[in-house]
Design a protein around this motif. Sequence first.
Motif, PDB file in Angstrom:
ATOM      1  N   ALA A 207       0.893  -1.344   0.150  1.00  0.00           N
ATOM      2  CA  ALA A 207       0.017   0.197  -0.018  1.00  0.00           C
ATOM      3  C   ALA A 207       0.665   1.528  -0.021  1.00  0.00           C
ATOM      4  CB  ALA A 207      -0.205   0.104   1.122  1.00  0.00           C
ATOM      5  N   GLN A 208       1.739   1.317   0.553  1.00  0.00           N
ATOM      6  CA  GLN A 208       2.596   2.395   0.840  1.00  0.00           C
ATOM      7  C   GLN A 208       3.699   2.792  -0.741  1.00  0.00           C
ATOM      8  OE1 GLN A 208       5.440   1.967   4.026  1.00  0.00           O
ATOM      9  NE2 GLN A 208       4.323   1.535   5.206  1.00  0.00           N
ATOM     10  N   LYS A 209       3.748   1.999  -1.963  1.00  0.00           N
ATOM     11  CA  LYS A 209       4.603   1.523  -2.729  1.00  0.00           C
ATOM     12  C   LYS A 209       3.049   2.139  -3.482  1.00  0.00           C
ATOM     13  CE  LYS A 209       6.049  -2.362  -2.836  1.00  0.00           C
ATOM     14  NZ  LYS A 209       6.965  -3.502  -4.003  1.00  0.00           N
ATOM     15  N   GLU A 210       2.294   1.521  -3.870  1.00  0.00           N
ATOM     16  CA  GLU A 210       0.895   2.673  -4.665  1.00  0.00           C
ATOM     17  C   GLU A 210       0.619   3.297  -4.097  1.00  0.00           C
ATOM     18  OE1 GLU A 210      -1.829  -0.761  -4.210  1.00  0.00           O
ATOM     19  OE2 GLU A 210      -1.743  -2.143  -4.473  1.00  0.00           O
ATOM     20  N   ALA A 211       0.775   3.814  -3.260  1.00  0.00           N
ATOM     21  CA  ALA A 211       0.013   5.672  -2.486  1.00  0.00           C
ATOM     22  C   ALA A 211       1.668   6.423  -3.176  1.00  0.00           C
ATOM     23  CB  ALA A 211       0.037   5.095  -1.105  1.00  0.00           C
ATOM     24  N   ALA A 212       2.726   5.929  -3.307  1.00  0.00           N
ATOM     25  CA  ALA A 212       4.166   6.911  -4.020  1.00  0.00           C
ATOM     26  C   ALA A 212       3.494   6.915  -5.389  1.00  0.00           C
ATOM     27  CB  ALA A 212       5.178   6.176  -3.422  1.00  0.00           C
ATOM     28  N   LEU A 213       3.309   5.718  -5.899  1.00  0.00           N
ATOM     29  CA  LEU A 213       3.107   5.914  -7.105  1.00  0.00           C
ATOM     30  C   LEU A 213       1.792   6.793  -7.631  1.00  0.00           C
ATOM     31  CD1 LEU A 213       3.762   2.331  -8.417  1.00  0.00           C
ATOM     32  CD2 LEU A 213       5.085   4.410  -8.425  1.00  0.00           C
ATOM     33  N   ALA A 214       0.774   7.103  -6.936  1.00  0.00           N
ATOM     34  CA  ALA A 214      -1.383   7.386  -7.423  1.00  0.00           C
ATOM     35  C   ALA A 214      -0.224   8.976  -7.245  1.00  0.00           C
ATOM     36  CB  ALA A 214      -1.309   6.849  -6.156  1.00  0.00           C
ATOM     37  N   LEU A 215       0.553   9.265  -6.262  1.00  0.00           N
ATOM     38  CA  LEU A 215       1.027  10.629  -5.692  1.00  0.00           C
ATOM     39  C   LEU A 215       1.614  11.725  -7.361  1.00  0.00           C
ATOM     40  CD1 LEU A 215       1.624  10.637  -1.834  1.00  0.00           C
ATOM     41  CD2 LEU A 215      -0.778  11.524  -3.608  1.00  0.00           C
ATOM     42  N   GLY A 216       1.568  10.129  -7.828  1.00  0.00           N
ATOM     43  CA  GLY A 216       3.118  11.039  -9.402  1.00  0.00           C
ATOM     44  C   GLY A 216       4.300  10.261  -9.525  1.00  0.00           C
TER      45      GLY A 216
END
Length: 327
Positions: A207-216
């Motif tokens: 979830a941390q990695k997906e959140a970082a990618l989702a923020l651009g």
Amino acid sequence: MTAVTTGTDGSTLSSGRSTKAGERAFRWLTLGAGLLVFVLLAAIAAFLIAKAIPALRDDKSSFLTTKDWSPDFDQRFGIAALAFGTLLSSVLALVMAVPVAVGVALYITNYAPRRLSTLLGYATDMLAAIPSVVYGLWGLLFLLPHLIGLQVFLNHYFGWIPLFSGSRSEVSIFSKSVFGASLILAVMILPIVAAVSREVVRQVDPAQKEAALALGATRWEMIRTAVLPPSRPGIISAVMLGLGRALGETIAVALVIGNVTSTSFKILVPGGSTIAANIANKFGEAGGLGRNALIASGLVLFAITLVVNLVARLVIYRAGQTERTAV
């Protein structure tokens, strides 16, 4: 309250009582296993100290500062040059191996396709299973002869750095040096550091990695901000594990190092030795005092390893505290 169950034959089974008995037995077994580790550690330390005291008593020089090693001839021997060579070769091996190992771990877990990552993981684990004597023979018969060109290059263009200094005649011949030993150690500890780092990085919350990618964030920014910070204590543990392997490696280093007690920083010239390599090379021909002196040097290596592990535990603890505070 004890749970009671009835069997098909009318008998009653006290599952709660049996569970408590099993837990109690398991607790004592694990306690015994933990205490056994301390007993073995104390037994090893006691043996080394008992054998080292007679040698230290007969030493006519300062054991901690003397560079020479001739206990059976003039009763003069010291650990200074051997400890210097041990630490120098191990640190150089870490400098060469850790960036590659961490890069391999990050590539396998974040960049490589599934099939390729599985193949690379198996290959990395197989490197860790190769016997050290095989690494030593490979280094002696193949690596050292092919290092001459690299040694000349480093000496020619970076000779102003003390590590790569030396005369052209010394670095342009086949030689057993600290540089060759460090390179062999780097190859040996690389799969250990890579394998442990790979498993640590895999435990990061997706979830941390997906959140970082989702923020651009880019892939590298995601790794830098979401993967490396929580993985830092585990990666430090992997590095310390590799350092412990490098400090105690014997046969491979004994085959490729010069076995000359010196404290020179010139890693390209012939010479150098480590505590473990000196024990392997001298133990068979040593007399009574010589063997006790070698055991005394083993005691120093034992102490260095303990200190390294304690420092590693302290660093990991502080890194974990920092992460929890940040969260």
